[in-house]
Motif scaffolding. Sequence first.
Motif, PDB file in Angstrom:
ATOM      1  N   TYR A  25      -7.589   4.581  -3.272  1.00 37.58           N
ATOM      2  CA  TYR A  25      -7.116   4.225  -1.936  1.00 37.58           C
ATOM      3  C   TYR A  25      -5.780   4.910  -1.681  1.00 37.58           C
ATOM      4  N   PRO A  26      -5.804   6.174  -1.277  1.00 40.08           N
ATOM      5  CA  PRO A  26      -4.557   6.946  -1.104  1.00 40.08           C
ATOM      6  C   PRO A  26      -3.631   6.359  -0.044  1.00 40.08           C
ATOM      7  N   GLU A  27      -4.178   5.773   1.041  1.00 41.59           N
ATOM      8  CA  GLU A  27      -3.308   5.210   2.082  1.00 41.59           C
ATOM      9  C   GLU A  27      -2.509   4.025   1.517  1.00 41.59           C
ATOM     10  N   PHE A  28      -3.190   3.167   0.739  1.00 42.20           N
ATOM     11  CA  PHE A  28      -2.487   2.030   0.135  1.00 42.20           C
ATOM     12  C   PHE A  28      -1.461   2.503  -0.897  1.00 42.20           C
ATOM     13  N   THR A  29      -1.826   3.556  -1.656  1.00 42.89           N
ATOM     14  CA  THR A  29      -0.900   4.102  -2.656  1.00 42.89           C
ATOM     15  C   THR A  29       0.368   4.628  -1.981  1.00 42.89           C
ATOM     16  N   GLU A  30       0.194   5.323  -0.864  1.00 44.46           N
ATOM     17  CA  GLU A  30       1.352   5.853  -0.139  1.00 44.46           C
ATOM     18  C   GLU A  30       2.227   4.713   0.391  1.00 44.46           C
ATOM     19  N   TRP A  31       1.589   3.642   0.866  1.00 42.46           N
ATOM     20  CA  TRP A  31       2.346   2.493   1.384  1.00 42.46           C
ATOM     21  C   TRP A  31       3.108   1.802   0.254  1.00 42.46           C
ATOM     22  N   MET A  32       2.448   1.611  -0.890  1.00 44.74           N
ATOM     23  CA  MET A  32       3.077   0.923  -2.016  1.00 44.74           C
ATOM     24  C   MET A  32       4.262   1.723  -2.562  1.00 44.74           C
ATOM     25  N   ALA A  33       4.169   3.074  -2.516  1.00 49.73           N
ATOM     26  CA  ALA A  33       5.250   3.911  -3.039  1.00 49.73           C
ATOM     27  C   ALA A  33       6.545   3.713  -2.265  1.00 49.73           C
ATOM     28  N   GLY A  34       6.456   3.284  -1.031  1.00 53.17           N
ATOM     29  CA  GLY A  34       7.660   3.091  -0.231  1.00 53.17           C
ATOM     30  C   GLY A  34       8.194   1.678  -0.250  1.00 53.17           C
TER      31      GLY A  34
END
Length: 669
Positions: free
Chosen positions: A634-643
């Motif tokens: 889930y790349p969108e969730f991964t990008e959100w979690m990274a921030g």
Amino acid sequence: MGGEVEEAKNTADWIISRKIFTNSKDEVRLIITGSEEKSGDIDRPQVIVHGDEFLTARFDMLRYLDREVKQSDERSTITKAMLSAIEAIREESESRNDIDGRQIVLITNGSSASDASKEEINSILGEVKNLGIDVVVIGVNREFNRDGHTVAMVNRLEKETEATVMTFSEALKGISHFVRPTKAKRATPFQLEISPGVKIPVKSYVKTKHNPKGNAVKFVHPDAENGDVIRERVYVQVNEVNGDGMEVDGEGGGGGGEEGEEKKITWGNGSRGGIEVVQVDKEKLKKGFKFGMTDISLDVEELKAYDGSEFKTGKCLQLVQITKRSTLNPSHIIGADTRVFLVDDKASNSATSFFLSLAKTCEQENTILVVRYAYNIASAPHLLALFPYEEESGNMAFAGVRLAFYEDVRPLQFPPLEDNASKPTSHQLRLVDDLIDGMQLSEENGTEIDSELILQPAYQRICSAARAKALGNELEEEEDGEKYLETLRPNTEMMKRMKATIEGLKNDERGFELIKKEKVKRPRIERVPENVDDLLEEIEKNRVAEMANLTEEKAEVKLTKKLHFKDKALIMMTREDLYALRINVDTVLETAEGDSMFYPKVSIMLSQMKEGAKKDSILKDGFDEILSDIRESYPEFTEWMAGEDGQVMPFNGSQVDFWSEMKDIKPNV
């Protein structure tokens, strides 16, 4: 953010919080190393000294820890932080002469930069000894020997300065709860009068005192501008008035008196009458008693005579009787406080010997003392039961609890249980005997209770709420009071061992019928079958359904409460349970379809899964695999979690930038 960094912040948070809620006079300063923030000091750019001076603990320090201290990619410099702390203490000591003690609490996992020289470590040890600083080191696990220089310094501190060293878990177990402000130990002297002319000097301390939830914190009454409002008691007289504004007894009017002489407020319909409230000056009040509907007031002279009545004989501790413990009815013990009586330090050798002999003999003979007790000259006398016992120090003492007078005992009458059907069988008695043996406190089977962890849930809850409000945070979801009730529940391991006994107690045939059975209503056949075969088939179906209902009645009682995701996460035992929860996480992420509104919920679910998985290494490995798979799927969730700041991290492997760029850097404090 690394788990150990959070543990370090959590440890510092609890140390400061406990000082705040106990109104501690200790003055503290925070010195941080390994954070993103940098100081202007050329020699020590990674060491941040928070604040300009030593101050008593306050919420600003907690806000700084929570919001400003962030983990950096650079490793911390523990020795330089220690030198900064020593310099701050030295400067404060040189400018003041009212310092009672000095202490440094070093919170680190030991993963410090290897920049410490032998000369620096020697300098730290020398200053610690010269200034008389007590050192407490929290977080270093020397089994892993993370860093030679830091561990070497810790070992020398422990050996040469008697520093206290403990892990995060050891420290948090003892400090992760609120405590009440401590009061100075003050002894009240008494003369224990055995008989006329035979007295023993003793001293009394309040050992236990009931503290209701209302006394958890000191309440104030702020106005709109948050200024304190002084509370003042106002006395009023309530009069019933008729429709003409006259009092019902005809002795006054609703608007009588000169303007400003009395404050009056009238409620009610003018034609039907109402009530009138008149403010009364305290000087005009009389004291008295109310018997039924009659008020009996006393004037000043009568009050003086009453205060000097003969039964108030002044301070007193006089032996009335010695009796067996078995003669004391437990229901006659009243009061929520316990006093302890010990022989006075200044007593003569003979008096001390007499007191110790009396206490020791009473303990051996299983007897107690009944004494008349009055705290001071203005106190009415009471009866106390003095129970002999041995203090941890080895001193003999008496614990005093208040006894009821005859007027204090309610005359309750209970019918006797003479029904033969209620008489227990020998098998039932053996079951109860097994229950008592299995549930007794014992160090051998691990069911002993740590008294320091028996906390009052109401006090812990209200302090948590006050702290969250002061910091401007919402009360966390897990702060629902359940965790404070854990120590008030039966031991889990004990209940597992007692499973067979509990099942025997619930057995309807040989145990006790403790679960009420509801009669199964036999279904009524509404239609008439066309032939005998159909009739027999219908009867058989009804019989099977009835047997199924009876089977459910005899089955073990199951939980009727629906388990939520959090509850399932806490009780999971196998990898299958873990992957079942993973399906729920996938469902939410697939439903989201890239909508970040759902992602905070997923983050909470992952946190709850991690909390439930930490009890077993197999579950930890499974959780790490699931977390890595979610990151890739889930790349969108991964990008959100990274921030996000509160990232959910795996148990093993890298703890830094897991959700973005992977770096082989250990967490540091």
